[in-house]
Design a protein around this motif. Sequence first.
Motif, PDB file in Angstrom:
ATOM      1  N   VAL A  70       0.843  -1.201   0.000  1.00 21.40           N
ATOM      2  CA  VAL A  70       0.000   0.000   0.000  1.00 21.40           C
ATOM      3  C   VAL A  70       0.876   1.248   0.000  1.00 21.40           C
ATOM      4  O   VAL A  70       0.646   2.193  -0.757  1.00 21.40           O
ATOM      5  CB  VAL A  70      -0.965  -0.004   1.212  1.00 21.40           C
ATOM      6  CG1 VAL A  70      -1.573   1.360   1.452  1.00 21.40           C
ATOM      7  CG2 VAL A  70      -2.054  -1.043   0.999  1.00 21.40           C
ATOM      8  N   LYS A  71       1.907   1.238   0.838  1.00 19.51           N
ATOM      9  CA  LYS A  71       2.814   2.392   0.908  1.00 19.51           C
ATOM     10  C   LYS A  71       3.507   2.618  -0.440  1.00 19.51           C
ATOM     11  O   LYS A  71       3.640   3.746  -0.910  1.00 19.51           O
ATOM     12  CB  LYS A  71       3.847   2.186   2.013  1.00 19.51           C
ATOM     13  CG  LYS A  71       4.755   3.387   2.222  1.00 19.51           C
ATOM     14  CD  LYS A  71       5.720   3.130   3.347  1.00 19.51           C
ATOM     15  CE  LYS A  71       6.611   4.290   3.670  1.00 19.51           C
ATOM     16  NZ  LYS A  71       7.148   5.050   2.596  1.00 19.51           N
ATOM     17  N   SER A  76       4.038   5.778  -5.372  1.00 20.93           N
ATOM     18  CA  SER A  76       3.979   5.808  -6.839  1.00 20.93           C
ATOM     19  C   SER A  76       2.945   6.813  -7.322  1.00 20.93           C
ATOM     20  O   SER A  76       3.191   7.557  -8.277  1.00 20.93           O
ATOM     21  CB  SER A  76       3.637   4.425  -7.396  1.00 20.93           C
ATOM     22  OG  SER A  76       4.665   3.513  -7.106  1.00 20.93           O
ATOM     23  N   ILE A  77       1.793   6.851  -6.659  1.00 20.27           N
ATOM     24  CA  ILE A  77       0.741   7.801  -7.032  1.00 20.27           C
ATOM     25  C   ILE A  77       1.267   9.217  -6.903  1.00 20.27           C
ATOM     26  O   ILE A  77       1.064  10.055  -7.789  1.00 20.27           O
ATOM     27  CB  ILE A  77      -0.520   7.584  -6.163  1.00 20.27           C
ATOM     28  CG1 ILE A  77      -1.204   6.280  -6.568  1.00 20.27           C
ATOM     29  CG2 ILE A  77      -1.482   8.767  -6.280  1.00 20.27           C
ATOM     30  CD1 ILE A  77      -2.294   5.827  -5.607  1.00 20.27           C
ATOM     31  N   ASP A  78       1.980   9.480  -5.812  1.00 22.50           N
ATOM     32  CA  ASP A  78       2.547  10.806  -5.581  1.00 22.50           C
ATOM     33  C   ASP A  78       3.560  11.167  -6.674  1.00 22.50           C
ATOM     34  O   ASP A  78       3.504  12.257  -7.259  1.00 22.50           O
ATOM     35  CB  ASP A  78       3.210  10.850  -4.203  1.00 22.50           C
ATOM     36  CG  ASP A  78       3.758  12.215  -3.860  1.00 22.50           C
ATOM     37  OD1 ASP A  78       3.030  13.214  -4.066  1.00 22.50           O
ATOM     38  OD2 ASP A  78       4.909  12.293  -3.379  1.00 22.50           O
ATOM     39  N   GLN A  86      -1.216  10.952 -15.430  1.00 22.03           N
ATOM     40  CA  GLN A  86      -2.519  10.614 -14.863  1.00 22.03           C
ATOM     41  C   GLN A  86      -2.920   9.179 -15.157  1.00 22.03           C
ATOM     42  O   GLN A  86      -3.568   8.535 -14.343  1.00 22.03           O
ATOM     43  CB  GLN A  86      -3.588  11.592 -15.361  1.00 22.03           C
ATOM     44  CG  GLN A  86      -4.903  11.503 -14.635  1.00 22.03           C
ATOM     45  CD  GLN A  86      -4.782  11.739 -13.130  1.00 22.03           C
ATOM     46  OE1 GLN A  86      -4.059  12.620 -12.682  1.00 22.03           O
ATOM     47  NE2 GLN A  86      -5.480  10.931 -12.345  1.00 22.03           N
ATOM     48  N   ASP A  87      -2.524   8.652 -16.321  1.00 20.69           N
ATOM     49  CA  ASP A  87      -2.851   7.269 -16.651  1.00 20.69           C
ATOM     50  C   ASP A  87      -2.248   6.297 -15.633  1.00 20.69           C
ATOM     51  O   ASP A  87      -2.898   5.351 -15.189  1.00 20.69           O
ATOM     52  CB  ASP A  87      -2.398   6.931 -18.066  1.00 20.69           C
ATOM     53  CG  ASP A  87      -0.893   7.157 -18.272  1.00 20.69           C
ATOM     54  OD1 ASP A  87      -0.329   8.082 -17.645  1.00 20.69           O
ATOM     55  OD2 ASP A  87      -0.287   6.422 -19.081  1.00 20.69           O
ATOM     56  N   LEU A  88      -1.001   6.559 -15.235  1.00 22.10           N
ATOM     57  CA  LEU A  88      -0.346   5.703 -14.259  1.00 22.10           C
ATOM     58  C   LEU A  88      -0.903   5.928 -12.848  1.00 22.10           C
ATOM     59  O   LEU A  88      -0.989   4.992 -12.055  1.00 22.10           O
ATOM     60  CB  LEU A  88       1.164   5.935 -14.274  1.00 22.10           C
ATOM     61  CG  LEU A  88       1.861   5.545 -15.584  1.00 22.10           C
ATOM     62  CD1 LEU A  88       3.335   5.903 -15.535  1.00 22.10           C
ATOM     63  CD2 LEU A  88       1.691   4.063 -15.872  1.00 22.10           C
ATOM     64  N   VAL A  89      -1.292   7.152 -12.558  1.00 20.36           N
ATOM     65  CA  VAL A  89      -1.917   7.460 -11.269  1.00 20.36           C
ATOM     66  C   VAL A  89      -3.205   6.652 -11.136  1.00 20.36           C
ATOM     67  O   VAL A  89      -3.461   6.027 -10.093  1.00 20.36           O
ATOM     68  CB  VAL A  89      -2.204   8.974 -11.118  1.00 20.36           C
ATOM     69  CG1 VAL A  89      -3.097   9.256  -9.932  1.00 20.36           C
ATOM     70  CG2 VAL A  89      -0.909   9.764 -11.003  1.00 20.36           C
ATOM     71  N   ASP A  90      -4.019   6.639 -12.178  1.00 24.95           N
ATOM     72  CA  ASP A  90      -5.283   5.907 -12.151  1.00 24.95           C
ATOM     73  C   ASP A  90      -5.059   4.407 -11.967  1.00 24.95           C
ATOM     74  O   ASP A  90      -5.783   3.746 -11.216  1.00 24.95           O
ATOM     75  CB  ASP A  90      -6.086   6.169 -13.426  1.00 24.95           C
ATOM     76  CG  ASP A  90      -6.545   7.620 -13.537  1.00 24.95           C
ATOM     77  OD1 ASP A  90      -6.580   8.321 -12.508  1.00 24.95           O
ATOM     78  OD2 ASP A  90      -6.855   8.049 -14.670  1.00 24.95           O
ATOM     79  N   GLU A  95      -5.110  -0.335  -8.098  1.00 23.23           N
ATOM     80  CA  GLU A  95      -4.402  -1.374  -7.348  1.00 23.23           C
ATOM     81  C   GLU A  95      -4.468  -1.092  -5.846  1.00 23.23           C
ATOM     82  O   GLU A  95      -4.640  -2.015  -5.041  1.00 23.23           O
ATOM     83  CB  GLU A  95      -2.945  -1.467  -7.810  1.00 23.23           C
ATOM     84  CG  GLU A  95      -2.802  -1.999  -9.213  1.00 23.23           C
ATOM     85  CD  GLU A  95      -1.351  -2.113  -9.666  1.00 23.23           C
ATOM     86  OE1 GLU A  95      -0.435  -1.937  -8.821  1.00 23.23           O
ATOM     87  OE2 GLU A  95      -1.134  -2.386 -10.850  1.00 23.23           O
ATOM     88  N   LEU A  96      -4.340   0.169  -5.476  1.00 22.95           N
ATOM     89  CA  LEU A  96      -4.391   0.564  -4.069  1.00 22.95           C
ATOM     90  C   LEU A  96      -5.735   0.189  -3.444  1.00 22.95           C
ATOM     91  O   LEU A  96      -5.791  -0.332  -2.326  1.00 22.95           O
ATOM     92  CB  LEU A  96      -4.140   2.072  -3.949  1.00 22.95           C
ATOM     93  CG  LEU A  96      -4.161   2.668  -2.553  1.00 22.95           C
ATOM     94  CD1 LEU A  96      -3.043   2.086  -1.702  1.00 22.95           C
ATOM     95  CD2 LEU A  96      -4.009   4.180  -2.636  1.00 22.95           C
TER      96      LEU A  96
END
Length: 160
Positions: A70-71, A76-78, A86-90, A95-96
Motif C-alpha cells: 500500500v505504501k 507511486s501515485i505521488d 494521470q494514466d499511471l496514477v489511475d 491497485e491501491l
Amino acid sequence: MGPLRYTKFTMLLHETIQTKMKEAMIKKDAVRLSVLRGLLASFMNELVAKKITGPHLSDDDALALIKRAVKQRKDSIDQFGKGGRQDLVDAEKAELTILEAFLPQMMSYEEVLKIAKVRQAELGMKDKTAVGKFTGMLMKELKGKADGMVVKEAVESLFK
C-alpha cells in the motif's frame, strides 16, 4: 476417548487472498488478478526469507507485506502525479483500492484525538518537549489501528 471438541475455523489472510485470486481468474478481472498474484509472490518470498516451513504466512506477516505494498502504491501515485502521468496514477489507485480492502479499518482523526486527549490528561503532559515521546507511546498503543500520520497530526494539535 474424550468428547469431540470443535474449534472455530477461521481462514488466514494468506488463504483468503488465494481464494480471492481464484475468483479473479474466474471473473477474468485482470487488474485484481495481477495485484493478488504479486501479493502472493511476495508472501512466498517472505516464507522463503524467514525459512517458514508451513504453507501460509501468519496474519501479522501478511498484513505487514500488504501495508508495504500500500505504501509503495501511495508513493507511486505521488510521484506519477508530480510527473503528470494521470494514466499511471489511475492504474496505481485501482491497485491501491484492491490492497486496502485487505487492511483493517483505521481509526479516524477524531477517534485518535479523543484517545490522545485522554492519555495526555492521564500523564499530565503539557510541555512541547515531550511531543516525541508522547507520539511514540501513542503509536505503540494504536499500532495497526491508526495511521501514523493521523496520530502525529492529533498529537501536534494537542501541543499547539
